[in-house]
Design a protein around this motif. Structure first.
Motif, mmCIF file in Angstrom:
data_model
loop_
_atom_site.group_PDB
_atom_site.id
_atom_site.type_symbol
_atom_site.label_atom_id
_atom_site.label_comp_id
_atom_site.label_asym_id
_atom_site.label_seq_id
_atom_site.Cartn_x
_atom_site.Cartn_y
_atom_site.Cartn_z
ATOM 1 N N GLY A 38 48.983 136.345 18.241
ATOM 2 C CA GLY A 38 47.848 136.057 19.103
ATOM 3 C C GLY A 38 47.487 134.588 19.156
ATOM 4 N N TYR A 39 46.169 134.305 19.091
ATOM 5 C CA TYR A 39 45.711 132.915 19.210
ATOM 6 C C TYR A 39 46.182 132.039 18.044
ATOM 7 N N TRP A 40 46.607 132.666 16.943
ATOM 8 C CA TRP A 40 47.168 131.899 15.828
ATOM 9 C C TRP A 40 48.487 131.235 16.226
ATOM 10 N N ALA A 46 52.092 124.301 16.273
ATOM 11 C CA ALA A 46 51.801 122.906 15.888
ATOM 12 C C ALA A 46 52.367 122.615 14.496
ATOM 13 N N PHE A 47 52.198 123.561 13.547
ATOM 14 C CA PHE A 47 52.769 123.407 12.199
ATOM 15 C C PHE A 47 54.294 123.289 12.268
ATOM 16 N N ALA A 48 54.907 124.183 13.042
ATOM 17 C CA ALA A 48 56.369 124.190 13.162
ATOM 18 C C ALA A 48 56.880 122.882 13.750
ATOM 19 N N ILE A 53 59.834 117.771 13.098
ATOM 20 C CA ILE A 53 59.876 116.303 13.151
ATOM 21 C C ILE A 53 60.166 115.740 11.761
ATOM 22 N N TRP A 54 59.410 116.199 10.778
ATOM 23 C CA TRP A 54 59.499 115.665 9.412
ATOM 24 C C TRP A 54 60.854 115.968 8.768
ATOM 25 N N LEU A 55 61.222 117.253 8.750
ATOM 26 C CA LEU A 55 62.421 117.655 8.014
ATOM 27 C C LEU A 55 63.712 117.357 8.778
ATOM 28 N N GLY A 56 63.648 117.373 10.108
ATOM 29 C CA GLY A 56 64.815 116.974 10.888
ATOM 30 C C GLY A 56 65.156 115.513 10.644
ATOM 31 N N THR A 57 64.117 114.675 10.622
ATOM 32 C CA THR A 57 64.298 113.253 10.311
ATOM 33 C C THR A 57 64.853 113.080 8.902
ATOM 34 N N LYS A 58 64.267 113.805 7.968
ATOM 35 C CA LYS A 58 64.659 113.700 6.562
ATOM 36 C C LYS A 58 66.116 114.107 6.358
ATOM 37 N N SER A 186 54.814 132.134 9.200
ATOM 38 C CA SER A 186 55.847 132.174 10.241
ATOM 39 C C SER A 186 56.468 130.810 10.566
ATOM 40 N N PRO A 187 55.696 129.697 10.666
ATOM 41 C CA PRO A 187 56.365 128.426 10.979
ATOM 42 C C PRO A 187 57.320 127.962 9.891
#
Length: 348
Positions: A38-40, A46-48, A53-58, A186-187
């Motif tokens: 749902g709205y979550w 956004a978390f995913a 971004i962070w882990l792909g770069t890393k 989930s993310p």
């Protein structure tokens, strides 16, 4: 400057093309990991996006730092030499299985949507894969340079259509019976599964790049692009909840409402996304196998394709339901070690 921009776009398109596979394109992954909460779903997307971004770069920076020849080198850096070899061997088997799933999925599209025999579809896909992979990483970059912008355009088209439909803001109010804790998990599950698969091509890609800024900019652009497509798919699927859950290809149900030509283009895009994931996996597997054997890359490519062809006789559904949950278990441990790993990249 122009050369860096070109490299950044290549990294971004390859990153997006590797992550946006068949499950993403069909809408099933978006539905299972985000929309059903749902709205979550918007918050978890956004978390995913941040994790991508962070882990792909890393991942690519580590690959560049250690000059990795394959994903086994990355796993040794994460798990240590002994366990890194065992994990890589496990991933080798699973990646073979996932590649067989991709090949079976391509054959299924030929049969169910284009009225071409399943076996013929498999052989056409295998022949196309072999011819492209003879050019190595260049072929993966070239295919993604075409497929990813097309997928982005289609995503924008669907998003515009959704916002012109009454109730388009349903994604902000959609209720759910699932626990918030399940939604928040989930993310992490989604990025763990997809990044552990993507390392087969992102590690050798990162190893080719010696400039930190190029890797960072490409990963940021790719991660944001993945997040945008996740959000667009989530908004469109939310509008049609809960009925959309009955479709095996949820986004196909939405595309059908946009006309016959749009649906045809969409099915071609699903095939293209399967194909990009297929050749990326085969490329990563051949690099890994080359470190363990004296065979040439071309013969290894043929061997991998033949093994996947034999496994694809089991069928798309049984392969998918058996292998994906198994691979998800190891992915979580891999993600935790990726998060804990410190990066001391030196500019060259």
């Amino acid at each position: 400057m122009q050369k860096r921009t070109s490299k950044v776009l290549q990294i971004a398109s390859t990153y997006m093309g590797t992550i946006v596979g068949a499950g993403f394109a069909t809408g099933q992954e978006i539905l299972q990991f985000f929309t059903r909460f749902g709205y979550w779903g918007t918050i978890t997307i956004a978390f995913a996006t941040v994790l991508f971004i962070w882990l792909g770069t890393k991942m690519m920076i580590i690959a560049s730092e250690i000059r990795a020849n394959s994903y086994e080198d990355l796993n040794k850096a994460l798990f240590g030499d002994k366990y890194g070899r065992l994990i890589s061997l496990f991933m080798l088997v699973i990646l073979l299985g996932v590649t067989a799933v991709m090949l079976a999925g391509a054959g299924t599209i030929f049969y169910e949507h284009w009225n071409i025999a399943y076996q013929v579809g498999l052989l056409i896909t295998m022949a196309g894969s072999f011819l492209l992979l003879r050019k190595g990483m260049k072929s993966i970059l070239a295919v993604n340079a075409i497929v990813v912008p097309t997928m982005l355009l289609f995503t924008v088209f669907v998003m515009i259509h959704t916002f012109h439909t009454p109730g388009s803001a349903k994604f902000l109010t959609l209720s759910t019976d699932y626990s918030p804790w399940a939604a928040l998990a989930s993310p992490f599950l989604y990025t763990a599964f997809n990044l552990s698969l993507a390392q087969a091509v992102l590690v050798p890609l990162g190893a080719e790049i010696r400039d930190r800024k190029t890797i960072v900019m490409g990963s940021w652009l790719g991660g944001i692009g993945i997040g945008f497509m996740l959000l667009a798919g989530h908004i469109a699927l939310s509008l049609h909840m809960p009925g959309i859950q009955q479709f095996a290809i949820p986004m196909g149900g939405i595309a059908r409402q946009l006309g016959q030509y749009v649906q045809f283009i969409y099915m071609f895009l699903i095939f293209a996304e399967i194909f990009t994931t297929l050749i990326a996996n085969i490329y990563g597997l051949t690099l890994q196998l080359k470190e363990r054997t004296s065979w040439s890359r071309e013969w290894l490519t043929i061997a991998v394709l033949l093994l996947c062809y034999l496994a694809s006789q089991i069928g798309f559904g049984p392969l998918l339901s058996t292998l994906y949950p198994l691979f998800g278990l190891i992915s979580l441990g891999w993600l935790i070690l990726m998060i804990r790993r410190r990066v001391t990249f030196r500019n060259s």
